[in-house]
Design a protein around this motif. Sequence first.
Motif, short mmCIF file in Angstrom:
data_model
loop_
_atom_site.label_atom_id
_atom_site.label_comp_id
_atom_site.label_asym_id
_atom_site.label_seq_id
_atom_site.Cartn_x
_atom_site.Cartn_y
_atom_site.Cartn_z
N SER A 31 -6.13 33.76 30.39
CA SER A 31 -7.19 32.78 30.87
C SER A 31 -6.51 31.48 31.41
N ILE A 32 -5.40 30.90 31.08
CA ILE A 32 -4.81 29.78 31.29
C ILE A 32 -4.04 29.98 32.76
N LEU A 33 -3.53 31.12 32.97
CA LEU A 33 -2.89 31.76 34.27
C LEU A 33 -4.11 31.85 35.41
N ALA A 34 -5.25 32.31 34.80
CA ALA A 34 -6.23 32.63 35.95
C ALA A 34 -6.88 31.29 36.09
N ILE A 35 -7.38 30.49 35.30
CA ILE A 35 -7.76 29.20 35.67
C ILE A 35 -6.87 28.42 36.73
N SER A 36 -5.70 28.36 36.28
CA SER A 36 -4.58 27.70 37.14
C SER A 36 -4.62 28.24 38.47
N ALA A 37 -4.75 29.70 38.58
CA ALA A 37 -4.60 30.31 40.02
C ALA A 37 -5.71 30.07 40.92
N ILE A 38 -6.89 30.21 40.26
CA ILE A 38 -7.99 30.08 40.93
C ILE A 38 -8.24 28.55 41.44
N HIS A 39 -7.75 27.63 40.36
CA HIS A 39 -7.86 26.30 40.94
C HIS A 39 -6.93 25.88 42.19
N GLN A 40 -5.92 26.58 41.98
CA GLN A 40 -4.83 26.38 43.20
C GLN A 40 -5.42 27.16 44.45
N ALA A 41 -6.01 28.09 44.29
CA ALA A 41 -6.71 28.76 45.69
C ALA A 41 -7.60 27.86 46.20
N GLN A 42 -8.59 27.36 45.34
CA GLN A 42 -9.42 26.38 45.67
C GLN A 42 -8.81 25.22 46.54
N GLU A 43 -7.77 24.89 45.98
CA GLU A 43 -7.19 23.68 46.49
C GLU A 43 -6.53 23.92 47.89
N ILE A 44 -5.98 24.86 47.98
CA ILE A 44 -5.28 25.47 49.22
C ILE A 44 -6.48 25.61 50.28
N LYS A 45 -7.51 26.25 50.05
CA LYS A 45 -8.61 26.27 50.91
C LYS A 45 -9.10 24.91 51.22
N CYS A 46 -9.46 24.28 50.40
CA CYS A 46 -9.87 22.86 50.78
C CYS A 46 -9.01 22.07 51.71
N ILE A 47 -7.65 22.03 51.34
CA ILE A 47 -6.73 21.59 52.16
C ILE A 47 -6.84 21.95 53.66
N SER A 48 -6.76 23.51 53.69
CA SER A 48 -6.45 24.01 54.99
C SER A 48 -7.90 23.74 55.77
N ASN A 49 -9.04 23.75 54.84
CA ASN A 49 -10.48 23.27 55.90
C ASN A 49 -11.37 22.73 55.39
N ASN A 50 -10.88 21.20 55.17
CA ASN A 50 -11.71 20.27 54.31
C ASN A 50 -13.11 19.99 54.92
N ASN A 51 -13.42 20.56 56.11
CA ASN A 51 -14.82 20.38 56.34
C ASN A 51 -15.72 21.48 56.19
N ASN A 52 -15.19 22.45 55.29
CA ASN A 52 -15.98 23.81 55.11
C ASN A 52 -17.28 23.53 54.86
N LEU A 53 -17.54 22.70 53.66
CA LEU A 53 -18.88 22.65 53.33
C LEU A 53 -19.79 21.85 54.20
N SER A 54 -19.11 20.64 54.80
CA SER A 54 -19.93 19.86 55.44
C SER A 54 -20.30 20.90 56.89
N LYS A 55 -19.72 21.93 57.38
CA LYS A 55 -20.35 22.73 58.28
C LYS A 55 -21.27 23.59 57.76
N ALA A 56 -21.02 24.04 56.49
CA ALA A 56 -22.02 25.12 55.83
C ALA A 56 -23.25 24.65 55.56
N ILE A 57 -23.39 23.23 55.36
CA ILE A 57 -24.39 22.54 54.62
C ILE A 57 -25.15 21.84 55.66
N THR A 58 -24.96 21.87 57.01
CA THR A 58 -25.79 21.17 57.97
C THR A 58 -27.16 21.68 57.92
N PHE A 59 -28.14 20.90 57.97
CA PHE A 59 -29.41 21.43 57.57
C PHE A 59 -29.87 22.02 58.76
#
Length: 485
Positions: free
Chosen positions: A126-154
């Motif tokens: 479970s520790i390995l899983a939470i660490s891996a998914i956290h890193q996956a989200q971090e990498i995604k955020c770094i590579s496209n930090n405007n992802n949510l701002s584009k997605a949530i434009t009303f």
Amino acid sequence: MDEQFEFSPSPCWTCRRKRLKCDGRLPTCFKCKTHGRECLGYSANKPLVWTGPASRGKMATLNSRKRETEPADRRQQSTSLVPLVAKTLTDPIFQDLSPRSKQYLSYYVHRQFLVMIPDNPALAHSILAISAIHQAQEIKCISNNNNLSKAITFNESSPDYMNVANDRNNDVRSSTQYTDALVHSSSCITALRNALDNAPDAFGALIASVLLLIWVDMLDSGTTVWKHHIDGLRVLVSLQRSARVRNANSRVRATSILQTWFEETFSILSLFGSAFSPNLSKLLDIFPPAELVEILGRTESHSWTGCPADLLSTLRFFSAFSPDNPQNDLPRIFTQLQQFHTIEWAKKSPLPESIPTRRSLGEAWKGAIEIYGRRVVGGIHPEFQEVSSDLVGTTLFHLMQIDYNDTHFKGTIWPAFVVGAEVQTPQQRQVILEVFQHLDETLHMSTIHLAVAQLRRIWTRETPYPPGSSWVHDIWERGDGLLIV
């Protein structure tokens, strides 16, 4: 001859978290060293430091200040995490781990959980899983930090509201880290089954494993998997409570603090899970009513939600509301809620400078819980159905007073969602979207995207809700289930 030093072009993660100016000295910054703090280094990926519920809410800043006033020998204990991790990695259970998996384990820092790892493969995975998914989200955020701002434009004409969550998840799932998280989550579940089949006598590591699986789901998809985990958590917490009653030896007493934390965390997750999944409201029936009030009262000092304890009890009343039971206390409940003194509550903060922000946070929670309560009971008791524009406006105003960089801002997810479901103008909705954009930049949880998706669906609804119904009942009937916490 002067000693030569090398310096990092970016600040260390410890100084970033504390918003301090870092000197950048390698291998660890001098500011962290002189203050006896653990320097988290300068890696490209933000390290996951699992500090438990006190990482948010009023205790976060208090704990930080408390550590700086502790004796040097106490502060120095944090550095022992490094050899602790190294020693853990030499355990036979980890000898077949790949170098990347060992990096995941080193990435995850939580002393109380790490010491339970030996002989507990479920917790290790479970520790390995939470660490891996956290890193996956971090990498995604770094590579496209405007992802949510584009997605949530009303976009009021966009019917495909679920793309808000799906677009991001598809990108994350293409990563190696996501694959690793999936593999270790599956291995954790298998190990949990094996442990339960062997009639365990200690449940701490198993409870910790399931808690982490819930957070894995909130980071990954936030859909319905967490419901199964939280139901399993109820069973484990019940078994642990029974074992604690049967055994009064020193070993049980020594672990009572961690057991208490498990009960508090389970209570918070169950409470907020049942808010939009009423079939989960009976999860908390494992606690006698008086004890549940006591548990919720304790969570104010430890919980990451930032919600005042009295208001948590009120939320519990509404989330467990049933038309089959007489609700003669409704007038008293609403009056008591409206008379809750957020200023007096905020003044109890050990940090005087945080009082204005804490007052706004308390008002945001107070308003959001009243809105939720009115929408829940209004179908049965029409006299409480109305949600005034003043209530919405006041709640939104206080939500806007909390700076995005303030520690308390992390406790605004639930109030932002509830008041967001009520706002009417494009300007108000854009404020809500900006709040969620900043929350996503801070927390990187897929549940934030699901919350935005639900808001977009509510906002674009073309027909009014049937009499006695509301957006809360609509979420209940759809069975989407939102664990927003």
